[in-house]
Design a protein around this motif. Structure first.
Motif, PDB file in Angstrom:
ATOM      1  N   VAL A  19       9.343  38.490 -17.718  1.00  0.00           N
ATOM      2  CA  VAL A  19       8.558  39.721 -17.549  1.00  0.00           C
ATOM      3  C   VAL A  19       8.995  40.464 -16.291  1.00  0.00           C
ATOM      4  O   VAL A  19       9.123  41.699 -16.297  1.00  0.00           O
ATOM      5  CB  VAL A  19       7.053  39.391 -17.489  1.00  0.00           C
ATOM      6  N   THR A  20       9.254  39.725 -15.215  1.00  0.00           N
ATOM      7  CA  THR A  20       9.699  40.362 -13.972  1.00  0.00           C
ATOM      8  C   THR A  20      11.015  41.094 -14.170  1.00  0.00           C
ATOM      9  O   THR A  20      11.176  42.248 -13.741  1.00  0.00           O
ATOM     10  CB  THR A  20       9.859  39.322 -12.854  1.00  0.00           C
ATOM     11  N   LEU A  23      10.374  44.333 -16.317  1.00  0.00           N
ATOM     12  CA  LEU A  23       9.719  45.439 -15.616  1.00  0.00           C
ATOM     13  C   LEU A  23      10.582  46.012 -14.507  1.00  0.00           C
ATOM     14  O   LEU A  23      10.529  47.220 -14.229  1.00  0.00           O
ATOM     15  CB  LEU A  23       8.366  44.969 -15.058  1.00  0.00           C
ATOM     16  N   VAL A 179       2.338  50.780 -14.165  1.00  0.00           N
ATOM     17  CA  VAL A 179       2.607  49.705 -15.132  1.00  0.00           C
ATOM     18  C   VAL A 179       3.484  48.626 -14.515  1.00  0.00           C
ATOM     19  O   VAL A 179       3.212  47.419 -14.660  1.00  0.00           O
ATOM     20  CB  VAL A 179       3.271  50.280 -16.401  1.00  0.00           C
ATOM     21  N   GLY A 183       2.060  44.788 -13.897  1.00  0.00           N
ATOM     22  CA  GLY A 183       2.686  43.741 -14.700  1.00  0.00           C
ATOM     23  C   GLY A 183       3.448  42.728 -13.866  1.00  0.00           C
ATOM     24  O   GLY A 183       3.388  41.515 -14.120  1.00  0.00           O
ATOM     25  N   THR A 184       4.156  43.194 -12.849  1.00  0.00           N
ATOM     26  CA  THR A 184       4.939  42.282 -12.017  1.00  0.00           C
ATOM     27  C   THR A 184       4.033  41.388 -11.171  1.00  0.00           C
ATOM     28  O   THR A 184       4.318  40.197 -10.990  1.00  0.00           O
ATOM     29  CB  THR A 184       5.893  43.074 -11.103  1.00  0.00           C
ATOM     30  N   LEU A 186       1.130  40.274 -11.978  1.00  0.00           N
ATOM     31  CA  LEU A 186       0.625  39.239 -12.878  1.00  0.00           C
ATOM     32  C   LEU A 186       1.708  38.198 -13.190  1.00  0.00           C
ATOM     33  O   LEU A 186       1.443  36.991 -13.197  1.00  0.00           O
ATOM     34  CB  LEU A 186       0.114  39.869 -14.181  1.00  0.00           C
ATOM     35  N   ALA A 187       2.928  38.657 -13.440  1.00  0.00           N
ATOM     36  CA  ALA A 187       4.017  37.742 -13.773  1.00  0.00           C
ATOM     37  C   ALA A 187       4.338  36.800 -12.626  1.00  0.00           C
ATOM     38  O   ALA A 187       4.642  35.617 -12.828  1.00  0.00           O
ATOM     39  CB  ALA A 187       5.261  38.545 -14.161  1.00  0.00           C
TER      40      ALA A 187
END
Length: 390
Positions: A19-20, A23, A179, A183-184, A186-187
Motif C-alpha cells: 500500500v505504501t 500511494l 488520500v 492511506g500511508t 494506516l499502512a
C-alpha cells in the motif's frame, strides 16, 4: 540477522509495504502527469521547466543523504509516517502554485517538499520491503515496485480525466494529498520486520560509501533511474510537442509507459528466479534502449506509442533489483539502500535540466535519445548485482 516472526505478521507487513508503494506512486505520478498543465499555467520554456523539475530532485536527494540514518533511528514505521505528511504538504502547495496562486517559486517549493518526503519514504519502504522479501524466502521486491507503478497508472488515468474535465489543478492535487496521507499512515502501522532485524546493529552509512560493490550498484541505479525518470518528467511533453497531441492524450501516453512497466514488475520476478539478476536486467536495459529509439524515430503516433510501451517494459526490473542487491545483508540494509538511493537519485538532479536544455536545441522528443546513449555503456555495471557468496 533476521529474527523469526509469525507468518501473519509477515503477511501484514507485506500488505502495508504494498500500500505504501502504491500511494507513493500515486503522489509522485499525480505531479508528473500535471507537468504539462504547470508548464502552460506558468508559461515556461523547456529549459525553464527543466529547472523547475530540478527542485523536486533536489528535495529527494537531500532526503536521501540522511534517510539511512533517519530510518535506522526512527525505524521504517515512523519514517514512513513522517514522509506521508511531508508528501501531502508538498502536493498541496504545488497545487496552489499552479492554480490558485500561479507562481514558479511557490510551485518549486511545493515539489521540493514533495521530493523530500518521497525520498525519505523511498529508503524506508525499501528497507522494510527487503526484510519482507527475506522473510518470505522468494523474489517479491519487483512486485512491491509494481504497486508503485500501479499507483502511477491510477494517477495518470485520473490526471487525464482531470485534464479532460478541466478540473482545477489545485483541487486535484489537494484531494490526492489527503488520500495519500491518510492511506500511508494506516499502512505504516503494519511495519515491524526491519525494526526487529536491525535491533542492535549500527547504521554504517559512512562505511557503505567506501564499499566498491555498493558504489557500482549505485551507479547502475543512477542510469536506470534516469531511464525511468526521463519518461516520468518528459514523455507527455515530448508527445505533445513532437507528435502534436493534446494534453489529455499526452497524459495517456505516460499511462502507457507506467502500465507496461507495471506488467514487467509483476511478471519479471519469473525471469529473475529463472535466469538470475544479471541476465534479466541486461535484457531489460536492451529493451528500454530499443523502446526509446523507436519512440523518437517512429514517424507516426501509433508506432511511437508502441516504442513507449517497450521502454516501460524495459524499465521494469532495474531499480527494484538494485534495491534488493543493496539490501542483501539485512544488518547493513538501511545504510546501503541509502547510499544507492543517493547515487541513483542524482539522475533526478541532472536529468530534468539536461533533457530540458537539449530540448531547447533539438526539441524534447529528440532529446530523449540521451537515454539509450547512457544505457548501453552501463551494461558493464550489471555484474555488481550478483549476490555475494558466503
Amino acid at each position: 540477522m533476521s529474527v523469526t516472526v509469525p507468518r501473519s505478521q509477515v503477511r501484514a507487513a507485506a500488505a502495508g509495504v504494498a500500500v505504501t508503494f502504491g500511494l507513493n506512486g500515486v503522489a509522485v505520478a499525480t505531479w508528473f502527469a500535471r507537468v504539462p498543465a504547470a508548464r502552460d499555467a506558468l508559461g515556461l520554456t523547456p529549459g525553464a521547466l527543466g529547472l523547475l523539475l530540478l527542485s523536486m530532485s533536489v528535495g529527494a536527494c537531500l532526503a536521501m543523504l540522511t534517510a539511512g540514518e533517519v530510518t535506522h533511528r526512527l525505524r521504517p514505521k515512523r519514517t514512513v509516517s513522517l514522509s506521508a505528511v511531508t508528501v501531502a504538504l508538498g502536493l498541496a502547495v504545488a497545487g496552489v502554485g499552479i492554480g490558485a496562486y500561479p507562481s514558479p517559486v511557490v510551485t518549486a517549493i511545493g515539489i521540493f517538499v514533495l521530493g523530500y518526503g518521497s525520498g525519505l519514504c523511498d529508503v524506508a519502504m525499501n528497507v522494510e520491503a527487503a526484510e519482507v522479501e527475506r522473510a518470505l524466502g522468494k523474489t517479491v521486491m519487483p512486485r512491491f515496485h509494481a504497486m508503485w507503478s500501479l499507483g502511477t497508472v491510477a494517477a495518470a488515468g485520473l490526471a487525464s480525466f482531470a485534464a479532460w474535465a478541466v478540473l482545477p489543478v489545485t483541487a486535484h492535487l489537494a484531494v490526492v494529498a489527503v488520500v495519500v496521507a491518510g492511506g500511508t499512515l494506516l499502512a505504516a502501522r503494519t511495519y515491524s520486520l526491519a525494526a526487529e532485524a536491525e535491533q542492535g546493529s549500527g547504521s554504517g552509512v559512512m562505511a557503505a560509501w567506501r564499499e566498491p560493490r555498493t558504489l557500482l550498484i549505485g551507479l547502475l541505479v543512477l542510469v536506470l533511474a534516469f531511464t525511468e525518470g526521463t519518461a516520468n518528467d518528459w514523455v507527455a511533453v515530448a508527445f505533445i510537442d513532437g507528435y502534436e497531441v493534446d494534453p489529455a492524450l499526452g497524459a495517456l501516453v505516460f499511462g502507457v509507459f507506467v502500465t507496461t512497466m507495471t506488467f514487467g514488475r509483476i511478471f519479471g520476478t519469473i525471469a529473475l528466479d529463472r535466469w538470475g539478476r544479471v541476465p534479466a536486467v541486461v535484457l531489460s536495459m536492451l529493451l528500454a534502449a530499443s523502446g526509446v529509439t523507436l519512440a523518437v524515430f517512429a514517424g507516426s503516433f501509433g508506432v511511437a506509442v508502441a516504442g513507449v510501451a517497450v521502454w516501460g517494459l524495459g524499465t521494469a526490473l532495474g531499480f527494484p533489483v538494485g534495491m534488493s542487491a543493496a539490501a542483501d545483508d539485512p544488518e547493513r540494509a538501511a545504510a546501503r539502500v541509502s547510499v544507492v538511493a543517493v547515487i541513483g537519485y542524482t539522475a533526478f538532479l541532472a536529468g530534468p535540466p539536461l533533457v530540458g536544455l537539449l530540448g531547447n536545441q533539438m526539441g524534447v522528443l529528440r532529446a530523449l535519445l540521451v537515454v539509450p546513449l547512457l544505457l548501453l555503456p552501463a551494461l558493464v555495471l550489471t555484474p555488481s548485482l550478483r549476490q555475494p557468496k558466503g
